[in-house]
Design a protein around this motif. Structure first.
Motif, PDB file in Angstrom:
ATOM      1  N   ARG A 118      29.024  12.362  -8.512  1.00 15.64           N
ATOM      2  CA  ARG A 118      29.159  13.784  -8.132  1.00 15.64           C
ATOM      3  C   ARG A 118      30.059  13.920  -6.896  1.00 15.64           C
ATOM      4  NH1 ARG A 118      23.678  13.880  -9.892  1.00 15.64           N
ATOM      5  NH2 ARG A 118      22.798  13.641  -7.790  1.00 15.64           N
ATOM      6  N   VAL A 119      29.897  13.010  -5.931  1.00 16.06           N
ATOM      7  CA  VAL A 119      30.772  13.035  -4.744  1.00 16.06           C
ATOM      8  C   VAL A 119      32.221  12.797  -5.173  1.00 16.06           C
ATOM      9  CG1 VAL A 119      31.356  11.845  -2.591  1.00 16.06           C
ATOM     10  CG2 VAL A 119      28.954  12.260  -3.175  1.00 16.06           C
ATOM     11  N   ASN A 120      32.414  11.820  -6.025  1.00 12.47           N
ATOM     12  CA  ASN A 120      33.743  11.477  -6.533  1.00 12.47           C
ATOM     13  C   ASN A 120      34.389  12.672  -7.227  1.00 12.47           C
ATOM     14  OD1 ASN A 120      35.789   9.399  -7.242  1.00 12.47           O
ATOM     15  ND2 ASN A 120      35.113   9.803  -9.312  1.00 12.47           N
ATOM     16  N   ASP A 121      33.637  13.331  -8.096  1.00 18.56           N
ATOM     17  CA  ASP A 121      34.173  14.485  -8.833  1.00 18.56           C
ATOM     18  C   ASP A 121      34.502  15.644  -7.897  1.00 18.56           C
ATOM     19  OD1 ASP A 121      33.857  13.021 -11.099  1.00 18.56           O
ATOM     20  OD2 ASP A 121      32.167  14.157 -11.905  1.00 18.56           O
ATOM     21  N   PHE A 122      33.609  15.901  -6.937  1.00 19.19           N
ATOM     22  CA  PHE A 122      33.800  17.047  -6.052  1.00 19.19           C
ATOM     23  C   PHE A 122      35.075  16.905  -5.221  1.00 19.19           C
ATOM     24  CE2 PHE A 122      33.249  19.262  -1.995  1.00 19.19           C
ATOM     25  CZ  PHE A 122      32.935  20.544  -2.435  1.00 19.19           C
ATOM     26  N   TYR A 123      35.297  15.715  -4.684  1.00 22.14           N
ATOM     27  CA  TYR A 123      36.449  15.536  -3.795  1.00 22.14           C
ATOM     28  C   TYR A 123      37.726  15.133  -4.524  1.00 22.14           C
ATOM     29  CZ  TYR A 123      33.661  16.181   0.383  1.00 22.14           C
ATOM     30  OH  TYR A 123      32.880  16.731   1.365  1.00 22.14           O
ATOM     31  N   ASN A 124      37.607  14.418  -5.618  1.00 25.86           N
ATOM     32  CA  ASN A 124      38.802  13.852  -6.252  1.00 25.86           C
ATOM     33  C   ASN A 124      39.265  14.595  -7.495  1.00 25.86           C
ATOM     34  OD1 ASN A 124      38.667  11.899  -4.267  1.00 25.86           O
ATOM     35  ND2 ASN A 124      37.622  10.422  -5.547  1.00 25.86           N
ATOM     36  N   LYS A 125      38.386  15.387  -8.098  1.00 24.89           N
ATOM     37  CA  LYS A 125      38.811  16.118  -9.299  1.00 24.89           C
ATOM     38  C   LYS A 125      39.221  17.547  -8.978  1.00 24.89           C
ATOM     39  CE  LYS A 125      36.753  13.400 -12.916  1.00 24.89           C
ATOM     40  NZ  LYS A 125      36.138  13.385 -14.240  1.00 24.89           N
ATOM     41  N   ASN A 126      39.108  17.892  -7.717  1.00 20.58           N
ATOM     42  CA  ASN A 126      39.566  19.205  -7.262  1.00 20.58           C
ATOM     43  C   ASN A 126      40.552  18.986  -6.122  1.00 20.58           C
ATOM     44  OD1 ASN A 126      37.549  20.938  -8.801  1.00 20.58           O
ATOM     45  ND2 ASN A 126      36.195  19.554  -7.688  1.00 20.58           N
ATOM     46  N   LYS A 127      41.363  19.960  -5.865  1.00 19.95           N
ATOM     47  CA  LYS A 127      42.351  19.807  -4.791  1.00 19.95           C
ATOM     48  C   LYS A 127      41.662  20.009  -3.445  1.00 19.95           C
ATOM     49  CE  LYS A 127      46.736  20.607  -7.068  1.00 19.95           C
ATOM     50  NZ  LYS A 127      48.030  21.283  -7.008  1.00 19.95           N
ATOM     51  N   ARG A 128      41.391  18.898  -2.772  1.00 19.90           N
ATOM     52  CA  ARG A 128      40.766  18.911  -1.447  1.00 19.90           C
ATOM     53  C   ARG A 128      41.726  18.288  -0.445  1.00 19.90           C
ATOM     54  NH1 ARG A 128      36.320  22.150  -2.383  1.00 19.90           N
ATOM     55  NH2 ARG A 128      35.507  21.602  -4.434  1.00 19.90           N
ATOM     56  N   LYS A 129      41.401  18.461   0.832  1.00 19.64           N
ATOM     57  CA  LYS A 129      42.260  17.897   1.876  1.00 19.64           C
ATOM     58  C   LYS A 129      41.983  16.421   2.114  1.00 19.64           C
ATOM     59  CE  LYS A 129      43.107  22.172   4.437  1.00 19.64           C
ATOM     60  NZ  LYS A 129      42.948  22.866   5.742  1.00 19.64           N
ATOM     61  N   VAL A 130      40.900  15.918   1.526  1.00 16.89           N
ATOM     62  CA  VAL A 130      40.587  14.500   1.691  1.00 16.89           C
ATOM     63  C   VAL A 130      40.364  13.871   0.323  1.00 16.89           C
ATOM     64  CG1 VAL A 130      39.497  14.890   3.930  1.00 16.89           C
ATOM     65  CG2 VAL A 130      38.078  14.774   1.881  1.00 16.89           C
ATOM     66  N   ARG A 131      40.439  12.551   0.317  1.00 21.78           N
ATOM     67  CA  ARG A 131      40.180  11.774  -0.899  1.00 21.78           C
ATOM     68  C   ARG A 131      39.052  10.793  -0.581  1.00 21.78           C
ATOM     69  NH1 ARG A 131      44.751  10.264  -1.121  1.00 21.78           N
ATOM     70  NH2 ARG A 131      44.721   8.136  -0.332  1.00 21.78           N
ATOM     71  N   VAL A 132      38.176  10.562  -1.553  1.00 23.86           N
ATOM     72  CA  VAL A 132      37.058   9.640  -1.361  1.00 23.86           C
ATOM     73  C   VAL A 132      37.247   8.441  -2.285  1.00 23.86           C
ATOM     74  CG1 VAL A 132      34.570   9.304  -1.543  1.00 23.86           C
ATOM     75  CG2 VAL A 132      35.474  11.474  -0.693  1.00 23.86           C
ATOM     76  N   ILE A 133      37.170   7.245  -1.710  1.00 24.63           N
ATOM     77  CA  ILE A 133      37.291   6.013  -2.494  1.00 24.63           C
ATOM     78  C   ILE A 133      35.941   5.302  -2.477  1.00 24.63           C
ATOM     79  CG2 ILE A 133      38.397   3.751  -2.650  1.00 24.63           C
ATOM     80  CD1 ILE A 133      40.799   5.055  -1.174  1.00 24.63           C
ATOM     81  N   CYS A 134      35.336   5.166  -3.653  1.00 21.25           N
ATOM     82  CA  CYS A 134      34.070   4.434  -3.778  1.00 21.25           C
ATOM     83  C   CYS A 134      34.390   2.994  -4.149  1.00 21.25           C
ATOM     84  CB  CYS A 134      33.187   5.055  -4.861  1.00 21.25           C
ATOM     85  SG  CYS A 134      32.693   6.748  -4.510  1.00 21.25           S
ATOM     86  N   ASP A 135      33.881   2.070  -3.362  1.00 24.16           N
ATOM     87  CA  ASP A 135      34.153   0.652  -3.621  1.00 24.16           C
ATOM     88  C   ASP A 135      32.829  -0.099  -3.740  1.00 24.16           C
ATOM     89  OD1 ASP A 135      35.252  -1.819  -3.916  1.00 24.16           O
ATOM     90  OD2 ASP A 135      36.353  -1.836  -2.026  1.00 24.16           O
ATOM     91  N   PHE A 136      32.516  -0.527  -4.956  1.00 20.12           N
ATOM     92  CA  PHE A 136      31.322  -1.322  -5.201  1.00 20.12           C
ATOM     93  C   PHE A 136      31.686  -2.792  -4.949  1.00 20.12           C
ATOM     94  CE2 PHE A 136      31.110   2.539  -7.569  1.00 20.12           C
ATOM     95  CZ  PHE A 136      29.788   2.957  -7.478  1.00 20.12           C
ATOM     96  N   ASN A 137      30.842  -3.503  -4.220  1.00 23.81           N
ATOM     97  CA  ASN A 137      31.135  -4.890  -3.827  1.00 23.81           C
ATOM     98  C   ASN A 137      32.440  -4.988  -3.034  1.00 23.81           C
ATOM     99  OD1 ASN A 137      28.906  -6.088  -5.445  1.00 23.81           O
ATOM    100  ND2 ASN A 137      30.132  -5.311  -7.151  1.00 23.81           N
ATOM    101  N   PRO A 138      32.552  -4.279  -1.908  1.00 23.49           N
ATOM    102  CA  PRO A 138      33.803  -4.347  -1.129  1.00 23.49           C
ATOM    103  C   PRO A 138      34.004  -5.739  -0.558  1.00 23.49           C
ATOM    104  CG  PRO A 138      32.087  -3.241   0.128  1.00 23.49           C
ATOM    105  CD  PRO A 138      31.532  -3.451  -1.242  1.00 23.49           C
ATOM    106  N   TYR A 139      35.250  -6.179  -0.524  1.00 20.62           N
ATOM    107  CA  TYR A 139      35.568  -7.510  -0.011  1.00 20.62           C
ATOM    108  C   TYR A 139      36.353  -7.463   1.290  1.00 20.62           C
ATOM    109  CZ  TYR A 139      33.788 -10.867  -3.358  1.00 20.62           C
ATOM    110  OH  TYR A 139      32.960 -11.683  -4.079  1.00 20.62           O
ATOM    111  N   THR A 140      36.755  -6.284   1.706  1.00 16.83           N
ATOM    112  CA  THR A 140      37.455  -6.174   2.986  1.00 16.83           C
ATOM    113  C   THR A 140      36.933  -4.964   3.727  1.00 16.83           C
ATOM    114  OG1 THR A 140      39.598  -5.864   4.060  1.00 16.83           O
ATOM    115  CG2 THR A 140      39.343  -4.878   1.899  1.00 16.83           C
ATOM    116  N   MET A 141      36.866  -5.070   5.034  1.00 20.09           N
ATOM    117  CA  MET A 141      36.366  -3.975   5.859  1.00 20.09           C
ATOM    118  C   MET A 141      37.483  -3.333   6.675  1.00 20.09           C
ATOM    119  SD  MET A 141      33.225  -3.601   5.160  1.00 20.09           S
ATOM    120  CE  MET A 141      32.218  -4.496   4.007  1.00 20.09           C
TER     121      MET A 141
END
Length: 729
Positions: A705-728
Motif C-alpha cells: 500500500r505504501v509502494n502504491d501510494f507513493y510510486n503509482k501516483n505522481k508524488r514529490k518523493v519515491r519509496v524504494i522497498c528493499d527486502f534483504n538489503p545488502y548495503t546501507m
C-alpha cells in the motif's frame, strides 16, 4: 479481431498495468508488439490475447474509450517459457517491482521489451555454385571454374571482385545466400581436460550430492580456499549431463567468469555458454539463443545467468555464495539465491552453494539442518593454509616509517620477487588519492550532486564521483578560496601501482580494478598476463580476493585492513573477515608455502585474529552473539524503505508520515527515519526506515500500500522497498 492486454516498456510503478490494443491476428502471451503510446512508437509486451465478436465501434461504445490497433508483431513465439513467465510474476510480487522491469532484467538487450533494441543477428554472405554454362568473359569463366571447384565461398574472401560475382549471379550460374554467424565470446584455444582424481574429502562430497540428484534440496559445500570445490562442481556437472540434464553454474564477479568458463570449456567444450554483462550485446544475444535452442548443456555466468532459459535443469551451483554482488541493487532488487531456489524447486534439482567463508545466514541454516552441510577442511595439495602476520601500523609510525608499506612488507615483497615468485596486493579503494584538500581554508572538493568527496584519478587527471560518475578536470587551485596550497590526501590502487614500480626495480605491475577492466575482455586479458608471468605483482581491489588460482603466488599483502572494518554497517565484520580470508587464500596454492601480511591499526580486533588463525568457527560464534543481541540476520529479516526526492523538506515529512503509518499498521520495530549514509546522491535527498521482523511475509500488504501510494501516483518523493538489503549506503 483480438483484444491484447499489453504492458508498456516504461519501468515505473505508475504504468505497471496493462493497456488494451486491437489486433487482426492472434498474438501469443509473452510476445512483443510495436504500439503507439502517448504519440510515441514504443514496444509492448503481451500479457493476454482474447478474441472478440464486437466491432471496434461497438467496443469503444461499450468501454467508453478509443482503441488503437497494434502496429506490428515483433516475435512469432513467446520470449520466455512457462517457467520463466511464472518466475517473472513471482519476482514482481516479491520485490514490489513493475513486472516490465523484471522482464527487462531477465532478457538480453535485443529481446528486452523496449524500443532501443536492434536486430542482433549477424549474417555472412556466401556465393554458391549453381550450374556450369558458358559465360560472357574469360575472367568470368575463371571465376565460375573457381566456384565450381569450391562450391561455396565467403564473398569477402573470394579472390574475385564482387562486380564479377554479381555478373555471374545475373547469368544464374551462382547465387548469393546469407548464413547466420554465431559470435563466440570465448576466443581462447581450449585443450580438453580429464577428470582429476579426488581426495577422500572431495569424494565424500561428490557422493553425498550425486546420490540425491533428481530431488530438490540445498547443500552448502564449506571448503577452505584451495580445497578443490571447482573439481567437485565439474564432476557433479558431468553426472548431470550424462542424465541428459543441464547445469547452471554461477559466479559472483565477472572477474571470476573467465577462469570458471575455462575450467568448464576444458571439460565440456562447445556444450558451454557464457552469460555476463561484459559481453557485447551481439555476443549475449547469440549465447542466449544457443541456450534457448537447446544447443548447450552448461551455462556459466554472473548474477543475470540465473535467468538463463535452460530447460530440464539438473543442477544449480552458486560459487562464493556469500558474495554481496549476488544482490541486485537496482529494480528489481532480487537476491540471486532466492531465484535459484525457486528454479531448483521447479526442476526438482539440487542447489549447491559453495564458499570458504559462507554467509552467517547460510551457515546457520546448514547447522540447523535446513541445508545439507558438506565440509572440505583441507587443501588438495595437503599444504597448510598460508601463515598470516598482522602488522601494527601504529608501531610503524612510532618508528618514523610513514610509508604506505611497513618495513616487513617491503622486505617480504623484495624477497618474493628475487625468487621469481608472484605477489598479490589488496587495497579496497581505487583511484590515486581519496580527496583533494585546501591547506589554507580546509575545504575538501566534493561532488556537486552527492554528499561525497571526489576521488583523484591520476591517469585521467580528473576528480571523479564513484556514485554518480560526475567528473571534473583536476585543478591545483582551491575552487573556494583560490589558494594554490592544495594537497591530495589518502591513496588508492593507482598510487600503490606507482609506488611499487618506484620501490622495487624487479616489479612488473598490473593493476586490477574497475578502471583497468572497463574495456571488453579487460578482466580476461589482465588475468591472462598475470597467469603467463608477464607481470609479477598484481595490485587490486576486492575483485582479486576470490576464486583466482595462480600457483606461483606465494605472498599476499593487505595494505589497509581497516577500510571495510570501519564502515557503519552491521555486516562490516562479516565482510571484512570474508574479504581477508579469501584474499589470504590466493597465497600458496601451488607447491610452495604461502605467506600473508595484513597491515592494520587495530591488530587485536577479533575479526583480524580469526583471519590470522584461519578460524571461521570462532568468527561465526562470536559474530552470531553480536547479531543475536542486536536482532540482526539471521535472527531477523530486514526490510529498508528509502524515501528519496529533490525536495529535502518533502523527503523528511514523507519519511515521518510513513513511519507513523507503519507503526499504526505493524507490530514490528520500525527504526528511523534517519538520513542515509550518503544523504544526497545524484541531486536527491535520501532518508531511510528499517524494519526488523521474523515474519517478512506479513509486511507485504502494508508495504504494498505504501509502494502504491507513493510510486503509482505522481508524488514529490519515491519509496524504494528493499527486502534483504545488502548495503546501507
Amino acid at each position: 479481431m483480438y483484444i491484447l492486454k499489453v504492458l508498456v516498456e516504461y519501468a515505473n510503478q505508475s504504468l505497471d498495468t496493462t493497456f488494451d490494443y486491437l489486433s487482426n491476428q492472434y498474438v501469443e502471451t509473452g510476445c512483443r508488439v510495436e504500439i503507439s503510446f502517448r504519440h510515441r512508437s514504443i514496444v509492448g509486451y503481451v500479457e493476454m490475447c482474447s478474441e472478440t465478436s464486437l466491432t471496434q465501434d461497438e467496443l469503444e461504445k461499450s468501454q467508453g474509450f478509443k482503441y488503437q490497433y497494434i502496429k506490428s508483431v515483433i516475435d512469432q513465439k513467446p520470449l520466455l517459457n512457462k517457467e520463466l513467465l511464472q518466475l517473472a510474476d513471482y519476482l514482481a510480487k516479491l520485490t514490489l517491482s513493475p513486472k516490465i522491469a523484471v522482464l527487462q532484467a531477465m532478457l538480453p538487450i535485443q529481446l528486452k521489451p523496449n524500443s532501443t533494441q536492434g536486430s542482433g543477428i549477424r549474417y555472412e554472405k556466401y556465393a554458391v555454385f549453381k550450374q556450369d554454362k558458358l559465360v560472357k568473359t574469360v575472367k568470368q569463366q575463371e571465376a565460375l571454374a573457381y566456384m565450381k571447384e569450391h562450391k561455396k565461398v565467403k564473398v569477402k574472401d573470394s579472390p574475385y571482385s564482387k562486380a564479377i560475382l554479381d555478373k555471374l549471379v545475373e547469368q544464374t550460374v551462382i547465387e548469393y545466400i546469407q548464413e547466420e554467424v554465431k559470435r563466440d565470446p570465448f576466443q581462447d584455444d581450449i585443450e580438453m581436460s580429464q577428470a582429476l582424481k579426488l581426495s577422500d574429502d572431495q569424494q565424500k562430497v561428490l557422493f553425498h550430492i550425486s546420490q540425491k540428484l533428481g530431488t530438490y534440496f540445498t547443500c552448502l559445500i564449506h571448503g577452505v580456499t584451495g580445497s578443490g570445490k571447482t573439481e567437485v562442481y565439474l564432476q557433479l556437472a558431468s553426472q548431470v549431463i550424462e542424465r541428459q540434464q543441464s547445469v547452471l553454474m554461477m559466479v559472483p564477479e565477472i572477474a571470476l567468469t573467465p577462469m570458471m568458463v575455462t575450467a568448464f570449456k576444458q571439460r565440456f567444450g562447445k556444450k558451454v555458454a557464457i552469460i555476463h554483462s561484459k559481453l557485447s550485446s551481439g555476443e549475449r544475444y547469440d549465447e542466449y539463443r544457443r541456450i534457448e535452442e537447446g544447443q548447450v548443456m552448461v551455462v556459466v555466468g554472473a548474477r543475470s545467468a540465473v535467468f538463463a532459459p535452460l530447460k530440464n535443469i539438473g543442477l544449480i551451483i552458486m560459487d562464493e555464495e556469500h558474495d554481496a554482488s549476488y544482490k541486485q541493487e537496482s529494480t528489481p532488487r532480487y537476491l540471486t539465491s532466492q531465484v535459484a531456489r525457486k528454479r531448483a524447486l521447479y526442476h526438482h534439482c539440487p542447489l549447491v552453494l559453495g564458499s570458504a567463508t559462507p554467509s552467517l545466514e547460510t551457515y546457520s541454516r546448514a547447522l540447523k539442518g535446513v541445508y545439507d552441510l558438506c565440509e572440505l577442511p583441507h587443501r588438495i595439495n595437503q599444504n597448510p593454509l598460508p601463515e598470516v602476520e598482522l602488522i601494527d601500523m601504529a608501531q610503524e609510525i612510532r618508528k618514523h616509517n610513514y610509508s604506505l608499506f611497513s618495513s616487513k612488507m617491503k622486505t617480504a615483497i623484495q624477497s618474493c620477487l628475487e625468487k621469481g615468485e608472484q605477489v598479490v596486493l589488496l587495497l579496497n579503494k581505487r583511484g590515486y588519492a581519496s580527496y583533494m584538500r585546501c591547506l589554507d581554508c580546509g575545504e575538501v572538493v566534493k561532488c556537486p550532486h552527492c554528499d561525497v568527496t571526489l576521488t583523484y584519478h591520476k591517469a585521467t587527471q580528473r576528480l571523479t564521483c564513484h556514485y554518480c560518475d560526475y567528473s571534473m578536470p583536476v585543478s591545483h587551485t582551491c575552487p573556494h578560496c583560490h589558494s594554490k596550497q592544495v594537497k591530495m590526501v589518502g591513496y588508492g590502487t593507482e598510487k600503490i601501482e606507482e609506488q611499487i614500480s618506484q620501490l622495487f626495480p624487479l616489479a612488473r605491475v598490473l593493476r586490477y580494478d574497475v578502471d583497468t577492466t572497463r574495456k571488453k575482455n579487460g578482466h580476461h586479458r589482465l588475468l591472462k598476463e598475470f597467469e603467463e608471468n608477464k607481470a609479477n605483482v598484481l595490485v587490486g581491489t576486492q575483485m582479486i580476493a576470490k576464486g583466482l588460482d595462480f600457483p606461483n603466488v606465494t605472498f599476499v599483502g593487505v595494505l589497509n585492513a581497516d577500510i571495510s572494518l570501519n564502515i557503519p554497517d552491521f555486516r562490516a565484520n562479516e565482510r571484512t573477515y570474508q574479504l581477508l580470508e579469501q584474499v589470504s587464500g590466493r597465497s600458496g596454492r601451488g607447491s610452495k608455502q604461502g605467506t600473508v601480511m595484513i597491515q592494520t591499526y587495530n591488530p587485536e580486533h577479533f575479526v583480524l585474529q580469526c583471519v590470522k588463525e584461519h578460524d571461521y568457527q570462532k568468527f561465526y560464534q562470536k559474530e552470531m552473539k553480536i547479531r543475536k543481541l542486536s536482532h540482526y540476520p539471521p535472527f531477523a529479516h530486514l526490510v529498508t524503505l528509502t524515501i528519496e526526492g529533490k525536495d529535502e523538506n518533502e523527503v523528511k515529512q514523507s519519511s515521518q508520515r510513513i513511519k507513523t503509518y507503519l507503526e499504526k499498521e505493524l507490530t514490528e520495530t520500525v527504526l528511523g527515519p534517519a538520513p542515509c549514509m550518503i544523504y544526497r546522491m545524484s541531486d536527491e535527498y535520501r532518508m531511510r526506515l528499517m524494519i526488523k521482523t521474523t515474519k517478512s511475509q506479513m509486511l507485504y500488504p502494508v508495504l504494498s500500500r505504501v509502494n502504491d501510494f507513493y510510486n503509482k501516483n505522481k508524488r514529490k518523493v519515491r519509496v524504494i522497498c528493499d527486502f534483504n538489503p545488502y548495503t546501507m549506503l
